[in-house]
Every structure is written in C-alpha cells, then in structure tokens.
Design a protein around this motif. Structure first.
Motif, PDB file in Angstrom:
ATOM      1  N   TRP A 345      54.855  92.382  42.414  1.00 23.72           N
ATOM      2  CA  TRP A 345      53.593  92.056  42.616  1.00 23.72           C
ATOM      3  C   TRP A 345      53.347  91.193  41.678  1.00 23.72           C
ATOM      4  CZ3 TRP A 345      50.018  97.587  42.482  1.00 23.72           C
ATOM      5  CH2 TRP A 345      51.240  98.664  43.484  1.00 23.72           C
ATOM      6  N   THR A 346      53.618  90.622  41.243  1.00 22.42           N
ATOM      7  CA  THR A 346      53.534  89.668  40.508  1.00 22.42           C
ATOM      8  C   THR A 346      54.064  88.455  41.244  1.00 22.42           C
ATOM      9  OG1 THR A 346      53.800  90.467  38.199  1.00 22.42           O
ATOM     10  CG2 THR A 346      54.645  88.008  38.565  1.00 22.42           C
ATOM     11  N   ASN A 347      55.389  88.638  41.988  1.00 21.53           N
ATOM     12  CA  ASN A 347      55.803  87.697  43.195  1.00 21.53           C
ATOM     13  C   ASN A 347      54.230  87.503  44.192  1.00 21.53           C
ATOM     14  OD1 ASN A 347      58.076  87.203  41.790  1.00 21.53           O
ATOM     15  ND2 ASN A 347      59.160  88.568  42.669  1.00 21.53           N
ATOM     16  N   VAL A 348      53.540  88.102  44.884  1.00 25.47           N
ATOM     17  CA  VAL A 348      52.391  88.606  46.132  1.00 25.47           C
ATOM     18  C   VAL A 348      51.255  87.231  45.210  1.00 25.47           C
ATOM     19  CG1 VAL A 348      50.775  89.837  46.845  1.00 25.47           C
ATOM     20  CG2 VAL A 348      53.824  90.568  47.293  1.00 25.47           C
ATOM     21  N   GLY A 349      51.399  87.768  43.529  1.00 27.08           N
ATOM     22  CA  GLY A 349      49.850  87.471  43.353  1.00 27.08           C
ATOM     23  C   GLY A 349      49.783  85.805  42.491  1.00 27.08           C
ATOM     24  N   ARG A 350      51.916  85.002  42.976  1.00 21.61           N
ATOM     25  CA  ARG A 350      51.190  83.525  42.357  1.00 21.61           C
ATOM     26  C   ARG A 350      52.016  83.333  43.373  1.00 21.61           C
ATOM     27  NH1 ARG A 350      56.903  81.818  40.847  1.00 21.61           N
ATOM     28  NH2 ARG A 350      55.844  80.592  39.429  1.00 21.61           N
ATOM     29  N   LEU A 351      52.117  83.794  44.847  1.00 23.90           N
ATOM     30  CA  LEU A 351      52.338  83.270  46.250  1.00 23.90           C
ATOM     31  C   LEU A 351      51.794  81.875  46.512  1.00 23.90           C
ATOM     32  CD1 LEU A 351      54.815  83.361  48.080  1.00 23.90           C
ATOM     33  CD2 LEU A 351      53.221  84.362  49.407  1.00 23.90           C
ATOM     34  N   HIS A 352      50.186  82.084  46.011  1.00 27.61           N
ATOM     35  CA  HIS A 352      50.223  80.188  46.170  1.00 27.61           C
ATOM     36  C   HIS A 352      49.920  79.532  45.178  1.00 27.61           C
ATOM     37  CE1 HIS A 352      47.062  82.962  43.485  1.00 27.61           C
ATOM     38  NE2 HIS A 352      46.624  81.761  42.916  1.00 27.61           N
ATOM     39  N   CYS A 353      49.980  79.681  43.907  1.00 20.25           N
ATOM     40  CA  CYS A 353      50.239  78.733  43.394  1.00 20.25           C
ATOM     41  C   CYS A 353      51.869  77.920  43.673  1.00 20.25           C
ATOM     42  CB  CYS A 353      50.831  79.200  41.292  1.00 20.25           C
ATOM     43  SG  CYS A 353      49.907  79.859  41.398  1.00 20.25           S
ATOM     44  N   LEU A 354      52.374  77.948  44.358  1.00 21.35           N
ATOM     45  CA  LEU A 354      53.514  77.143  45.247  1.00 21.35           C
ATOM     46  C   LEU A 354      53.169  76.149  46.003  1.00 21.35           C
ATOM     47  CD1 LEU A 354      56.194  79.644  45.122  1.00 21.35           C
ATOM     48  CD2 LEU A 354      55.746  78.891  43.040  1.00 21.35           C
ATOM     49  N   LEU A 355      52.236  76.647  45.990  1.00 19.51           N
ATOM     50  CA  LEU A 355      51.891  74.998  46.782  1.00 19.51           C
ATOM     51  C   LEU A 355      51.792  73.566  46.231  1.00 19.51           C
ATOM     52  CD1 LEU A 355      49.281  77.013  49.054  1.00 19.51           C
ATOM     53  CD2 LEU A 355      51.263  76.254  49.991  1.00 19.51           C
ATOM     54  N   PRO A 356      51.747  72.598  46.464  1.00 18.49           N
ATOM     55  CA  PRO A 356      51.404  71.793  46.108  1.00 18.49           C
ATOM     56  C   PRO A 356      50.260  70.957  45.741  1.00 18.49           C
ATOM     57  CG  PRO A 356      51.740  70.219  48.590  1.00 18.49           C
ATOM     58  CD  PRO A 356      52.015  71.970  48.099  1.00 18.49           C
ATOM     59  N   TRP A 357      48.906  71.423  46.577  1.00 21.55           N
ATOM     60  CA  TRP A 357      47.464  71.700  45.338  1.00 21.55           C
ATOM     61  C   TRP A 357      47.144  72.254  44.836  1.00 21.55           C
ATOM     62  CZ3 TRP A 357      48.761  70.841  50.600  1.00 21.55           C
ATOM     63  CH2 TRP A 357      48.890  72.310  51.482  1.00 21.55           C
ATOM     64  N   TRP A 358      47.548  73.486  44.527  1.00 20.91           N
ATOM     65  CA  TRP A 358      47.665  73.400  43.573  1.00 20.91           C
ATOM     66  C   TRP A 358      46.713  74.360  42.696  1.00 20.91           C
ATOM     67  CZ3 TRP A 358      49.262  75.989  39.511  1.00 20.91           C
ATOM     68  CH2 TRP A 358      48.213  77.373  38.417  1.00 20.91           C
ATOM     69  N   LYS A 359      47.760  72.878  41.384  1.00 22.23           N
ATOM     70  CA  LYS A 359      47.348  72.477  40.146  1.00 22.23           C
ATOM     71  C   LYS A 359      45.813  71.956  39.777  1.00 22.23           C
ATOM     72  CE  LYS A 359      51.794  71.990  37.864  1.00 22.23           C
ATOM     73  NZ  LYS A 359      52.474  71.301  37.301  1.00 22.23           N
ATOM     74  N   ASP A 360      46.001  70.679  40.929  1.00 19.74           N
ATOM     75  CA  ASP A 360      44.017  69.776  41.206  1.00 19.74           C
ATOM     76  C   ASP A 360      43.234  70.506  41.871  1.00 19.74           C
ATOM     77  OD1 ASP A 360      45.789  67.549  41.350  1.00 19.74           O
ATOM     78  OD2 ASP A 360      46.379  67.611  43.297  1.00 19.74           O
ATOM     79  N   ALA A 361      43.658  71.901  42.622  1.00 22.65           N
ATOM     80  CA  ALA A 361      42.318  72.791  42.434  1.00 22.65           C
ATOM     81  C   ALA A 361      42.166  73.377  41.592  1.00 22.65           C
ATOM     82  CB  ALA A 361      42.547  73.698  44.356  1.00 22.65           C
ATOM     83  N   SER A 362      42.413  74.198  40.327  1.00 22.27           N
ATOM     84  CA  SER A 362      42.005  74.948  39.690  1.00 22.27           C
ATOM     85  C   SER A 362      42.241  74.162  38.216  1.00 22.27           C
ATOM     86  CB  SER A 362      44.036  75.285  38.953  1.00 22.27           C
ATOM     87  OG  SER A 362      44.810  76.114  40.051  1.00 22.27           O
ATOM     88  N   VAL A 363      42.509  72.487  38.556  1.00 19.10           N
ATOM     89  CA  VAL A 363      41.605  71.896  37.423  1.00 19.10           C
ATOM     90  C   VAL A 363      40.424  71.589  37.962  1.00 19.10           C
ATOM     91  CG1 VAL A 363      41.704  69.608  35.984  1.00 19.10           C
ATOM     92  CG2 VAL A 363      44.193  71.234  35.848  1.00 19.10           C
ATOM     93  N   SER A 364      40.315  71.414  38.783  1.00 16.30           N
ATOM     94  CA  SER A 364      38.566  70.842  39.194  1.00 16.30           C
ATOM     95  C   SER A 364      38.130  72.258  39.095  1.00 16.30           C
ATOM     96  CB  SER A 364      38.944  70.757  40.839  1.00 16.30           C
ATOM     97  OG  SER A 364      37.774  71.030  41.949  1.00 16.30           O
ATOM     98  N   PHE A 365      38.128  73.339  39.101  1.00 15.08           N
ATOM     99  CA  PHE A 365      37.910  74.473  38.972  1.00 15.08           C
ATOM    100  C   PHE A 365      37.213  74.550  36.903  1.00 15.08           C
ATOM    101  CE2 PHE A 365      37.105  78.861  37.823  1.00 15.08           C
ATOM    102  CZ  PHE A 365      35.708  79.792  38.344  1.00 15.08           C
ATOM    103  N   MET A 366      38.502  74.831  36.643  1.00 12.52           N
ATOM    104  CA  MET A 366      38.043  74.506  35.191  1.00 12.52           C
ATOM    105  C   MET A 366      37.576  73.873  34.287  1.00 12.52           C
ATOM    106  SD  MET A 366      41.012  73.929  32.200  1.00 12.52           S
ATOM    107  CE  MET A 366      42.391  75.547  32.748  1.00 12.52           C
TER     108      MET A 366
END
Length: 443
Positions: A345-366
């Motif tokens: 379930w950890t692998n399911v929950g972090r699957l989207h984090c492996l997309l290349p734009w995830w960091k930029d989107a997360s920093v934008s939200f933060m």
C-alpha cells in the motif's frame, strides 16, 4: 444543412468507460450522452451505455448533431470498409491514429463491424480487452502515462482501478493565460438517476485510494467519479501549472463544468475534506451534498513552510516520497495490517510521486499556504455526512465532534475498529454510508 452529405468512415470502439483523449486542446471529445441517441438500432441492449467513439473535430461547437450511425442493410460475415457516417464536408473529422481522414487509412486498419458498428482495428476479446486497448500501455493493460512501477503493485483492486484511469482535457490558467491540462480520473461506467458521486483523495495521494470502495459504490448503482486533485495523482502537468488552493479549486470546477455538469455529492477524506468544504462554499451550485471522512479541516494551511526558500522547500518535498516516511505514515493510518500489505500500500500511495513534475507541483502547493477552511465551515449550506474511524490516530474524535457542532444539521457516524483511511480499510462500511446518504435515507 445540405441534404447530400459526404460519407466518412467511422471508428467506433466498445468499452466499459472512457474515451481516447488528446493533448492538443483544439480537439473536443464526444460524450456518451451524445452517442446513445443516435444508436437506437445500432447495437444490442446489453451494449448500450458502453459505446464511445474515438473521434475528434476541430470545431468544438458544431451547429449540427455530432454524428449519425446507421445499421448496415444486411449483416455480412466480411464487414464493409465504410460505415454510414453522415457529416458536413466542412467538419474535417480526423482519425485517432495519424489524424488523417479515415477514408485514407490503409487496409490494415480498415473499419470492421460488430453488431452493426464499425471497428477501426482488429481487437482481442475478453472482459479486460477494452481497458487494455484504451490504455495502449505496457503490462496488464495499464495506461501508458502511469509510472512503470505500477506493474509491481500486488493489490488486485489497485491494479484493476489503475487500468481504468484515463485523462480528460480540463481548461486551467497557466502563466496568466488560458491553457489545458489532461487530468486523470476514473469515469463512471453507469449513469444513475441520482446525482453523481465525486471522490476526492487525501493530501499528496491519488484516486487509487478508492480502489476498494469504488467497485462497491458502483455495485450500489451510483454514478461515481474518482478524480485526482490538481498537483497530485496522474494528471499531465508538463506545463507546470500553479497548484495552490485557488488553482485546485478552479481546476475541479472546470472539470465539473466540462465533464460532469450536474450537482454532485462531493466526498473528501482527510485533507480532501478541506478541499471539499472550500469548493462547496465557493461553488455551491455544483455541490448537492458533502461527505467528510476523518476530515482534516482545522489545520491552518502549511504555516511557516510557505515562507521557506525554494531550495529548502524542494529538499523537504523530496522526503515526502521516501519509502520510510510513507511506510511510517501508513502504519499510523491503518489499524492492524500486515507488514507485507503495508509495503504494498506504500507503493500504491507513492506511485504518483514518480512522475517528473511531482516535486514542482508539491512545492507550488506548499508555498501557496495550503488549505485553511476554519472560517468557511459555518458557511456550508449543503447537507453533510461526517464519518470517522474509531481508532484514528491522526485526526481525533474530539475534532470530529467539534465539526459536527459547527454543522448542527450534519449527520455523524463512527466506523468501529478502523483507522484514518477507512475507505481503504473498511470499504463496505463507507460504501453503505455513502449510498444511503446519496439515496436520501438516514444512514
């Protein structure tokens, strides 16, 4: 409209849900509602509601009906190459593969028919074939835009729901101009007389959260959408749109306005409850009812994290997708699951984090400040169902009772022997509560 119209080939695809979509925003899609009125005799009753056309047109608002199919005069063992699609010559319909007029397609993809409908290419049979054809991706029919690590997931419900994920075009604001995002979601396979149920997800997660409850909700006869909030999930964010609270709200509204178009029952677990409240207060016309599951609605945004330098923000965000941190979060969220299940379930929950734009989107939200809906709670006018888990170690029962006090007309229900993510851990309970609430009973 001229009486004589040019005939074109039609490319019809049978499948349980969804349409093939395109990155080019000039292209508009057909909706299943516009397909069925033109197919009264074109298919058997068992296939009605499962027909979609992989076809686009350059003019998103044509003055004529989108298309018209006619049953062949006689059934033939060898299907004709051309079906009777009557369209104005100026409509400039293009094919899916290559975007050329379909009468220019080579013989290898000549249209075939089944039950009187034309097919664009030879197809495999079987219940999973439609999803596999639609995905056109590697391994078990997963969509090609999902990270390849999806193949390592063992949870059969997660694998099955992942095969149903697709992307639909949604207009958003990108750098002070209008743009489009191909947004990921799971579309309903049935249409209900009740208003549709739209499932949000928790902080930094995806629609795969609903892997266990989604099929139960559909079995209850509900029309269910599982959508990815902008910045999380599997949407195509290559253009790096802003992913703050206002952008998430605008994206969800445009998705509703473009594709759902009916008042919805909006379901938000954990931080998704804050997103649901924020949306319901700002767009009350789009929301009939709210379901708040272990709602995280008293946090005051991201606090001081909104002010940290970008370099520090990116370093902090990198920790969010680390396996140890995600594993620990799952151990807090669930009650009494095995270590092997927790890893999967950890692998399911972090699957989207492996997309290349995830960091930029997360920093934008933060850096946007995050959700702060404390002052909006009392502005909620919709009917509300509050659900919480008996053994939630993240959001306390005291906060759920406080929420109920601020929404005195709301219904509150406890799910026994359950932790924070009860829609994963106790899907039968949450599916029954949502179904009863949608259908008007007292839960």
């Amino acid at each position: 409209m001229k009486k004589e119209q040019e005939c074109w080939d039609v490319w019809v695809e049978l499948g349980p849900s969804g349409f093939r979509t395109f990155k080019d925003p000039r292209f508009a899609r057909f909706e299943s509602e516009s397909v069925l009125p033109y197919l009264p005799q074109a298919t058997s009753p068992s296939l009605l509601g499962k027909v979609h056309v992989s076809r686009t047109y350059l003019n998103p608002n044509p003055p004529w009906p989108p298309f018209c199919l006619k049953r062949p005069a006689t059934r033939q063992r060898t299907p004709p190459r051309r079906s009777s699609l009557l369209l104005p010559p100026s409509s400039r319909f293009l094919s899916v593969a290559g975007r050329r007029p379909l009468h220019h397609q080579p013989a290898s993809v000549a249209a075939r028919t089944q039950n009187g409908l034309a097919w664009g290419r030879p197809r495999a049979a079987g219940p999973g074939a439609a999803a596999a054809r639609r995905a056109a991706g590697p391994g078990d029919g997963f969509p090609s835009f999902l990270p390849k690590e999806v193949e390592k997931i063992k949870d059969p419900f997660a694998r099955r729901l992942a095969q149903k994920i697709e992307r639909v075009p949604v207009p958003v604001q990108i750098e002070s101009s209008d743009g489009w995002v191909m947004s990921s979601c799971v579309k309903p396979s049935i249409r209900s007389n009740n208003n549709p149920v739209v499932l949000l997800h928790c902080f930094d997660s995806s629609c795969l959260e609903w892997r266990h409850a989604y099929p139960l909700l559909e079995e209850a006869g509900l029309e269910v959408w599982a959508v990815d909030v902008l910045g999380w999930g599997f949407s195509d964010l290559e253009k790096r749109p802003p992913c703050g609270v206002s952008s998430k709200r605008h994206h969800l509204y445009q998705l509703w306005k473009t594709h759902i178009r009916r008042p919805m029952v909006l379901v938000g677990p954990s931080l998704g409850a804050a997103a649901a409240i924020d949306f319901a207060v700002n767009h009350s016309e789009a929301v009939e009812k709210l379901v708040l599951i272990n709602g995280c609605v008293y946090e005051e945004g991201t606090g001081q994290l909104a002010k940290v330098p970008k370099l520090v923000a990116y370093a902090g965000v990198s920790l969010l997708k680390s396996i140890p941190l995600r594993l620990y979060a799952n151990m807090l969220a669930f009650k009494g699951i095995s270590l092997a299940t927790c890893f999967d379930w950890t692998n399911v929950g972090r699957l989207h984090c492996l997309l290349p734009w995830w960091k930029d989107a997360s920093v934008s939200f933060m850096r946007s400040g995050g959700y702060n809906v404390v002052d909006q709670i009392k502005e909620v006018k919709q009917k509300v169902l509050i659900v919480y888990g008996e053994h939630d170690r993240i959001i306390t029962k005291k906060l759920q009772v406080r929420l109920h006090c601020e929404l005195p007309s709301a219904i509150i229900r406890q799910v026994p022997d359950c932790g924070h993510l009860l829609h994963v851990e106790k899907p039968n309970a949450i599916a029954n509560l949502i179904a009863d609430f949608v259908q008007g009973s007292n839960c």
